[in-house]
Motif scaffolding. Structure first.
Motif, PDB file in Angstrom:
ATOM      1  N   PRO A 154       8.044  -9.329   5.399  1.00 20.22           N
ATOM      2  CA  PRO A 154       7.612  -8.549   4.223  1.00 20.22           C
ATOM      3  C   PRO A 154       6.155  -8.114   4.303  1.00 20.22           C
ATOM      4  O   PRO A 154       5.761  -7.158   3.641  1.00 20.22           O
ATOM      5  CB  PRO A 154       7.854  -9.506   3.048  1.00 20.22           C
ATOM      6  N   ARG A 155       5.333  -8.803   5.094  1.00 18.61           N
ATOM      7  CA  ARG A 155       3.929  -8.418   5.212  1.00 18.61           C
ATOM      8  C   ARG A 155       3.758  -7.032   5.838  1.00 18.61           C
ATOM      9  O   ARG A 155       2.715  -6.400   5.687  1.00 18.61           O
ATOM     10  CB  ARG A 155       3.164  -9.453   6.039  1.00 18.61           C
ATOM     11  N   ALA A 156       4.798  -6.556   6.525  1.00 20.12           N
ATOM     12  CA  ALA A 156       4.706  -5.250   7.193  1.00 20.12           C
ATOM     13  C   ALA A 156       4.584  -4.102   6.207  1.00 20.12           C
ATOM     14  O   ALA A 156       4.166  -3.000   6.583  1.00 20.12           O
ATOM     15  CB  ALA A 156       5.928  -5.040   8.082  1.00 20.12           C
ATOM     16  N   GLU A 157       4.935  -4.321   4.938  1.00 21.32           N
ATOM     17  CA  GLU A 157       4.883  -3.242   3.947  1.00 21.32           C
ATOM     18  C   GLU A 157       3.748  -3.450   2.946  1.00 21.32           C
ATOM     19  O   GLU A 157       3.652  -2.716   1.958  1.00 21.32           O
ATOM     20  CB  GLU A 157       6.216  -3.136   3.213  1.00 21.32           C
ATOM     21  N   ARG A 158       2.879  -4.432   3.196  1.00 19.62           N
ATOM     22  CA  ARG A 158       1.788  -4.700   2.268  1.00 19.62           C
ATOM     23  C   ARG A 158       0.499  -4.050   2.755  1.00 19.62           C
ATOM     24  O   ARG A 158       0.329  -3.783   3.937  1.00 19.62           O
ATOM     25  CB  ARG A 158       1.590  -6.205   2.112  1.00 19.62           C
TER      26      ARG A 158
END
Length: 301
Positions: A212-216
């Motif tokens: 999920p960090r890839a979209e933050r």
């Protein structure tokens, strides 16, 4: 029936229908709101039917108005186009190009001198805007758009597909954890494109597990802003190789990992179907194909 054709009233009707507002129609016509209102009243009196339903916020077309509005709007647009052609026939040869600011600043403008040297008789005007333009209304000859090539009613031609590189300021890379694999990028703040999709796709393309960090991270709607944020040390950015070339050469950015990846969206030349018949447009299209190392879109039949 009165044989005098009420052109002014019909023009006022078309503009109010286009804008949904007497005030905005008046601004477009360069007259007062009172003059537009008077023309609408004259037209309604002549046809004996109400053409708009007036509300506090908007002018809505009645059923009768809605039936004739598309035909009248098309007629006035055609008249305006014909006048533009007449004006262009006696004017100096000019060319208006519309594109996004990042493409204009980093790719088009640095090369434009070569077109000017080859075609000194053509005056070029570059309009750089993140918003889409109406090619006919805004008198744009060629647009260079970033997308998937689907532009109904217009000619579109694949120009180039940018290759994205992960970059960051040298100071940020020196102070942060080492980058050995694509997944290591997740240990840094990520600077995002407007869709927050490029990092996730880049990581997946290079075998990293979904995270999920890839979209933050902060998102930007233009690559130029994305590059400026990366230069300022705010995080890692995926940017087109051409856009980052100068910053890398001058030491303002550094390659985080040597992992290039082709972007989903490509750049397309977009124009009205009849625009290519003009010599100056054809000259620009031939030149920019050459600059881009033009080859047909491999996805095209």
């Amino acid at each position: 029936m009165n044989p005098v054709f009420p052109l002014l009233a019909l023009r006022a009707f078309a503009e109010v229908g286009r804008h949904g507002s007497i005030k905005h129609a008046a601004a477009a016509l360069g007259v007062t709101s009172g003059a537009v209102s008077q023309q609408i009243r004259h037209l309604e009196a002549r046809v004996g039917l109400p053409l708009f339903v007036r509300s506090r916020l908007r002018m809505e077309l009645t059923e009768a108005g809605a039936r004739v509005y598309p035909t009248l709007l098309m007629a006035f647009d055609q008249i305006e186009q014909a006048l533009h052609l007449l004006e262009a026939s006696r004017a100096r040869r000019t060319l208006t190009i519309s594109t996004v600011p990042s493409f204009a600043a980093s790719w088009l403008v640095p090369r434009l001198g070569r077109f000017n040297a080859r075609h000194a008789d053509i005056e070029v005007r570059v309009e750089a805007s993140a918003g889409l333009v109406d090619l006919q209304r805004d008198r744009v000859d060629v647009a260079i758009r970033h997308g998937l090539g689907d532009y109904p009613g217009l000619l579109s031609e694949h120009l180039m597909a940018p290759v994205l590189l992960p970059v960051a300021s040298p100071a940020l890379l020196a102070s942060g954890p080492p980058l050995r694999e694509p997944a290591d990028c997740l240990g840094y703040p990520l600077l995002q494109d407007s869709d927050r999709a490029d990092w996730a796709l880049w990581l997946a393309a290079h075998g990293a597990a979904e995270d999920p960090r890839a979209e933050r991270g902060t998102a930007f709607d233009d690559d130029y802003l994305l590059i400026r944020a990366a230069v300022a040390g705010q995080g890692l950015a995926l940017v087109p190789q051409e856009y980052a070339r100068e910053e890398i050469a001058e030491g303002r950015l550094a390659l985080a990992l040597d992992k290039p990846w082709p972007a989903r969206f490509a750049y397309y030349l977009v124009m009205l179907p009849e625009a290519g018949q003009r010599e100056e447009v054809a000259a620009f299209v031939a030149w920019i194909r050459e600059e881009a190392g033009f080859s047909p879109d491999p996805a095209s039949p």
